[in-house]
Write a protein that holds these residues in place. Structure first.
Motif, short mmCIF file in Angstrom:
data_model
loop_
_atom_site.label_atom_id
_atom_site.label_comp_id
_atom_site.label_asym_id
_atom_site.label_seq_id
_atom_site.Cartn_x
_atom_site.Cartn_y
_atom_site.Cartn_z
N ILE A 1 0.88 -1.17 0.00
CA ILE A 1 0.00 0.00 0.00
C ILE A 1 0.92 1.22 0.00
N PRO A 2 0.79 2.09 -0.99
CA PRO A 2 1.67 3.27 -1.02
C PRO A 2 1.24 4.32 0.00
N ALA A 3 2.14 5.25 0.24
CA ALA A 3 1.81 6.39 1.11
C ALA A 3 0.80 7.29 0.40
N ARG A 4 0.06 8.04 1.18
CA ARG A 4 -0.90 9.00 0.62
C ARG A 4 -0.12 10.12 -0.07
N PRO A 5 -0.49 10.44 -1.32
CA PRO A 5 0.22 11.51 -2.02
C PRO A 5 -0.25 12.89 -1.55
N ALA A 6 0.58 13.88 -1.78
CA ALA A 6 0.19 15.27 -1.52
C ALA A 6 -0.93 15.65 -2.49
N VAL B 1 0.27 8.67 -6.45
CA VAL B 1 0.96 7.78 -5.53
C VAL B 1 2.33 7.43 -6.11
N ASP B 2 3.27 7.14 -5.24
CA ASP B 2 4.63 6.81 -5.65
C ASP B 2 4.70 5.31 -5.95
N MET B 3 4.23 4.95 -7.13
CA MET B 3 4.28 3.56 -7.59
C MET B 3 4.69 3.60 -9.06
N ASN B 4 5.47 2.64 -9.47
CA ASN B 4 6.04 2.64 -10.82
C ASN B 4 5.07 1.99 -11.82
N TYR B 5 4.03 2.73 -12.18
CA TYR B 5 3.04 2.25 -13.15
C TYR B 5 2.74 3.35 -14.15
N ASP B 6 2.39 2.93 -15.36
CA ASP B 6 1.93 3.86 -16.38
C ASP B 6 0.42 3.98 -16.20
N PHE B 7 -0.03 5.03 -15.54
CA PHE B 7 -1.44 5.19 -15.21
C PHE B 7 -2.30 5.53 -16.43
N LYS B 8 -1.67 5.67 -17.60
CA LYS B 8 -2.41 5.94 -18.84
C LYS B 8 -2.63 4.67 -19.67
N LYS B 9 -2.13 3.55 -19.19
CA LYS B 9 -2.25 2.29 -19.92
C LYS B 9 -3.70 1.80 -19.87
N LEU C 1 -4.70 -1.55 -12.63
CA LEU C 1 -3.61 -0.74 -12.09
C LEU C 1 -3.99 -0.22 -10.71
N PRO C 2 -3.01 0.20 -9.93
CA PRO C 2 -3.35 0.95 -8.72
C PRO C 2 -4.03 2.25 -9.14
N HIS C 3 -4.97 2.72 -8.35
CA HIS C 3 -5.57 4.03 -8.65
C HIS C 3 -4.47 5.08 -8.47
N PRO C 4 -4.34 6.00 -9.41
CA PRO C 4 -3.22 6.95 -9.34
C PRO C 4 -3.24 7.88 -8.13
N VAL C 5 -4.41 8.11 -7.53
CA VAL C 5 -4.50 8.99 -6.37
C VAL C 5 -4.90 8.20 -5.11
N TYR C 6 -5.85 7.30 -5.23
CA TYR C 6 -6.43 6.63 -4.06
C TYR C 6 -5.91 5.22 -3.80
N ALA C 7 -4.79 4.86 -4.39
CA ALA C 7 -4.19 3.55 -4.12
C ALA C 7 -3.88 3.38 -2.63
N TRP C 8 -3.56 4.46 -1.96
CA TRP C 8 -3.24 4.40 -0.53
C TRP C 8 -4.44 3.92 0.29
N MET C 9 -5.64 3.97 -0.30
CA MET C 9 -6.85 3.47 0.37
C MET C 9 -7.24 2.08 -0.15
N GLY C 10 -6.42 1.50 -1.03
CA GLY C 10 -6.72 0.18 -1.57
C GLY C 10 -7.54 0.21 -2.85
#
Length: 166
Positions: free
Chosen positions: A83-88, A93-101, A106-115
């Motif tokens: 689970i990544p840290a909550r982004p500012a 989120v600080d995860m190495n994924y291409d969120f445009k794929k 994929l992890p949610h680009p903003v809310y991954a920290w909430m699962g």
């Protein structure tokens, strides 16, 4: 709504107690049997445009939409390792994924920290993979709903206690 009908139809037809609401520029499926809570608890959202603090998926591209689901953290960890840290605010989120794929979970680009997970433009053939995650998000929403409903009941019981006549 572009090519999202089969997802929304599945939810409304198969997930008892859900309602479809348009909110914050997206379509959202909430678990809210008998409309007990103001909106209910999110099961999933479908978003078609970038928001001020959510631009990593490039939803302003032609014919791009994103399905978002809130899963239990254990499932998220199985999928992505942590689970990544909550982004500012306004960051991803600080995860190495291409969120445009597209068409990949994929992890949610903003809310991954909430699962939360996301998938851009899921093909209908991907539904077999997506449906178990929708079902988990539904079960998880029901659990959260029950907790919220119990809290409300306890508050009401405290505010308006039953009196006993002797």
């Amino acid at each position: 709504m572009r090519k999202t009908g089969y997802i929304l139809d599945y939810c409304i037809k198969n997930l008892k107690g859900t309602v479809l609401i348009e909110t914050w520029g997206e379509k959202a499926v909430f678990y809210n049997p008998d409309n007990i809570l103001k909106k209910g608890v999110y099961v999933l959202t479908i978003k078609e445009k970038d928001g001020e603090n959510d631009k990593a998926s490039g939803l302003d591209r032609k014919d791009i939409f994103r399905v978002n689901l809130g899963l239990r953290k254990e499932t998220f960890i199985k999928l992505f390792g942590k689970i990544p840290a909550r982004p500012a605010a306004g960051k991803t989120v600080d995860m190495n994924y291409d969120f445009k794929k597209t068409d990949e979970i994929l992890p949610h680009p903003v809310y991954a920290w909430m699962g939360w997970i996301s998938i851009l433009n899921p093909a209908q053939k991907t539904a077999g993979t997506l449906i178990p995650f929708i079902n988990e998000a539904y079960d998880f929403a029901k659990e959260k709903f029950e907790k919220n409903h119990l809290k409300i009941q306890k508050k009401l019981n405290w505010l308006y206690p039953k009196t006993t006549n002797y």
